[in-house]
Design an enzyme around this catalytic site. Sequence first.
Site, PDB file in Angstrom:
ATOM      1  N   HIS A 245       2.201  -6.233  -3.446  1.00  0.00           N
ATOM      2  CA  HIS A 245       1.107  -5.283  -3.205  1.00  0.00           C
ATOM      3  C   HIS A 245       0.614  -5.468  -1.768  1.00  0.00           C
ATOM      4  CE1 HIS A 245      -3.076  -3.679  -4.744  1.00  0.00           C
ATOM      5  NE2 HIS A 245      -2.365  -2.729  -4.216  1.00  0.00           N
ATOM      6  N   SER A 267      -6.894  -4.111  -4.631  1.00  0.00           N
ATOM      7  CA  SER A 267      -7.197  -2.683  -4.604  1.00  0.00           C
ATOM      8  C   SER A 267      -8.555  -2.421  -3.951  1.00  0.00           C
ATOM      9  CB  SER A 267      -7.209  -2.140  -6.035  1.00  0.00           C
ATOM     10  OG  SER A 267      -5.961  -2.384  -6.636  1.00  0.00           O
ATOM     11  N   ALA A 268      -8.570  -1.416  -3.088  1.00  0.00           N
ATOM     12  CA  ALA A 268      -9.785  -1.001  -2.376  1.00  0.00           C
ATOM     13  C   ALA A 268     -10.396  -2.130  -1.539  1.00  0.00           C
ATOM     14  CB  ALA A 268     -10.810  -0.400  -3.340  1.00  0.00           C
ATOM     15  N   CYS A 269      -9.536  -2.953  -0.939  1.00  0.00           N
ATOM     16  CA  CYS A 269     -10.004  -4.032  -0.067  1.00  0.00           C
ATOM     17  C   CYS A 269      -9.459  -3.918   1.354  1.00  0.00           C
ATOM     18  CB  CYS A 269      -9.667  -5.383  -0.666  1.00  0.00           C
ATOM     19  SG  CYS A 269     -10.651  -5.732  -2.134  1.00  0.00           S
ATOM     20  N   THR A 272      -5.045   0.243   3.449  1.00  0.00           N
ATOM     21  CA  THR A 272      -4.767   1.487   4.174  1.00  0.00           C
ATOM     22  C   THR A 272      -5.444   1.453   5.540  1.00  0.00           C
ATOM     23  OG1 THR A 272      -4.598   2.679   2.085  1.00  0.00           O
ATOM     24  CG2 THR A 272      -4.960   4.011   4.056  1.00  0.00           C
ATOM     25  N   ASN A 273      -6.675   0.974   5.579  1.00  0.00           N
ATOM     26  CA  ASN A 273      -7.399   0.930   6.850  1.00  0.00           C
ATOM     27  C   ASN A 273      -6.736  -0.015   7.847  1.00  0.00           C
ATOM     28  OD1 ASN A 273     -10.205   2.461   6.975  1.00  0.00           O
ATOM     29  ND2 ASN A 273      -9.766   1.925   4.852  1.00  0.00           N
ATOM     30  N   ASN A 385     -13.910   6.146  -6.456  1.00  0.00           N
ATOM     31  CA  ASN A 385     -12.454   5.973  -6.419  1.00  0.00           C
ATOM     32  C   ASN A 385     -11.748   7.315  -6.201  1.00  0.00           C
ATOM     33  OD1 ASN A 385     -10.052   4.377  -6.566  1.00  0.00           O
ATOM     34  ND2 ASN A 385      -9.732   5.018  -8.685  1.00  0.00           N
ATOM     35  N   ARG A 387      -9.594   9.989  -4.232  1.00  0.00           N
ATOM     36  CA  ARG A 387      -8.395   9.626  -3.461  1.00  0.00           C
ATOM     37  C   ARG A 387      -7.790  10.830  -2.756  1.00  0.00           C
ATOM     38  NH1 ARG A 387      -6.223   4.025  -3.759  1.00  0.00           N
ATOM     39  NH2 ARG A 387      -7.787   3.022  -5.055  1.00  0.00           N
ATOM     40  N   ASP A 513     -11.916  -3.383  14.915  1.00  0.00           N
ATOM     41  CA  ASP A 513     -12.155  -4.724  15.451  1.00  0.00           C
ATOM     42  C   ASP A 513     -11.317  -5.792  14.755  1.00  0.00           C
ATOM     43  OD1 ASP A 513     -13.994  -4.515  17.671  1.00  0.00           O
ATOM     44  OD2 ASP A 513     -15.391  -3.655  16.209  1.00  0.00           O
ATOM     45  N   ASN A 514     -10.688  -5.447  13.629  1.00  0.00           N
ATOM     46  CA  ASN A 514      -9.778  -6.414  12.995  1.00  0.00           C
ATOM     47  C   ASN A 514      -8.592  -6.722  13.907  1.00  0.00           C
ATOM     48  OD1 ASN A 514     -11.451  -6.541  10.775  1.00  0.00           O
ATOM     49  ND2 ASN A 514     -10.362  -4.917   9.670  1.00  0.00           N
TER      50      ASN A 514
END
Length: 603
Positions: A245, A267-269, A272-273, A385, A387, A513-514
């Site tokens: 994953h 999931s959702a963490c 994608t970003n 959620n 999408r 900024d990551n």
Amino acid sequence: MKDIAPAISFPAGLGENKPENQAVLDWVREVELLARPDNIFWCDGSARENEFLLDQACRQNVLIKLNEKKVPRSYLHRSNPNDVARVEQFTFICTPTKEEAGPTNNWSDPAKTYSKLQGLLKDAMRGRTMFVIPYIMGPPDSPITKVGFEITDSIYVVLSMRIMTRMGAVAIHRLGPDPKAEWNRGTHSLLDVDPARRFICHFPQDNAIISVGSGYGGNVLLSKKCLALRIGSYLARKQGWMAEHMLILGVESPTGRKHYVAAAFPSACGKTNFAMLIPPRHFKGWKVTTVGDDIAWMQIRDGRIYAVNPENGYFGVVPGTSYRSNPNAMKSIAHDSLYTNVALTDDGDVWWEGKNPDGSGPPHALDWRARDWTPDSNEKAAHPNSRFTTPMRNNPALDPDVEKGDGVPISAIIFGGRRSDTLPLVFQAFDWEHGVYLGSTMASETTAAATGAIGQVRRDPMAMLPFCGYNIGNYFRHWLNIGKRLTNPPLIFNVNWFRKGVHGQFLWPGFGDNMRVLKWIVARCEGSGGAVKSPTGWLPALNDLDLEELEVEHKCIVELLGIDHKEWQREVAEHKKFFDSLGGVVPEELLKQREELEARFKI
Ligand code: GTP
Ligand code: SPV
Ligand code: MN
């Protein structure tokens, strides 16, 4: 709006794409005799077919066409309000023994489950069309690519699968006529979309999936979590590869050196970003490209890990997506996309919380349930959620090697969860085995991606807790064994974008900024980045991170990189509790890692 829709009639030349493989024909016939659809539509994945099915879906009120000027060739779907996320409590691994499914999965007996599902599927498609979707997971010329067929009575599933997979002729060609060839059989029926009759069942030994009673996302796009992860992880262990994953991204420095990185966040963490990250202004000449945003299939070659993205599109979280947080996602979903459970504005556009960076929104809209919504409403306009479904080719940052069948070489693997405390912004494992330990003990606050309580810290090993299709102990063992085959292993890291300060605010700005963290990771891979040894692993010192032009207070950075011994002692105790809860399946090496970690905190 509806999920369930009556049978469609279709002209000659459409719906006739039958494969020549007898095993497929026999299986479809079997499901037909059971579910008794009015007719069968064999999908070919063509543009003409897609146009026809979109038109039918609008006529049937399964989709609403959006304003062509605002979001060209795009549509809104509203799922049943009782059906808005994955349902882990109704997801089953049906192996001959309970032990094969292991302590983290719901198990049910294959024979009993088949018979129960056959009862539910009996006559379930009367009055409906049965669609047969041939698809492949992976680039067409990849040795790792798998063939699947999905039967469904949902036109929304067909239209989504066309975006999410490579569908049609390419799959029939790849399968060929051999009745013994390996392929996945996926059967889906909406039934009556009743949570009491909702089951997502996997039969790893038969390479088969049966999903009933849902019309939403990972429950029904059987290519994704069901095949690419649950069945995929089972096949991967048997065949010596990995199904994870994980997002996959490419990162290129101003000097033109490029690394690929894979990252497992629950999931959702933030997968994608992170996969679509745009570096801040200060990082001139750095470039991030997306290979995949959710799933990685990885192989070993010449002692290295190579990864492909088996998917063809993104099924991404909408709320919070804006031109400030994720411009590449905004550009991707500006056209040719499906939206599920967002709000519809009066001018036929879509809207969601966080769409406009200035916090503004429409004066009136229909919320995700089609009820009137105004800024004064107490409820959210878009479901948390909700999408988007969008072709990966819409992504301006798509990596040029996304179709490369051999995959891209992975320099680093990153684990990360949503943790408001304890876990620092980033640290590096001492070696592969320690890295596997970090993955096996990672935890995260639960999100809206699955039904159930939100915000509770739970252990989610390698972000695979809901997706590992076999015994988690054997999965850990598989990771350890993979390490033994690597002469050039990726370095392993842990990140946490979600640490909070005393006032409950995020300490780290995240998103673009990551890049600052990614740059340090790349430097470590090249042997140039500095670090200090801590009990948890290698930590960057303050001046090892590029914090130029970052508007974050010094004390926040110190807090972000801090290791609080009290918090960590609690954390290590939680690791023990988790391992103990798995009932003796955890490999010796990992138990030893835990003891060593505990000891390092005592010194
Ligand atoms: P799945 O598709 O469910 O597997 O999710 P994902 O891991 O791809 O997560 P995604 O990137 O869609 O992000 C989920 C949520 O986290 C969204 O609301 C984002 O706005 C938020 N998010 C993503 N990255 C960051 C970050 O760096 N910092 C903060 N604070 N929030 C983030
Ligand atoms: C996830 O929950 O990890 C997702 C969304 O990527 S779904 O496809 O619904 O599983
Ligand atoms: Mn996911």
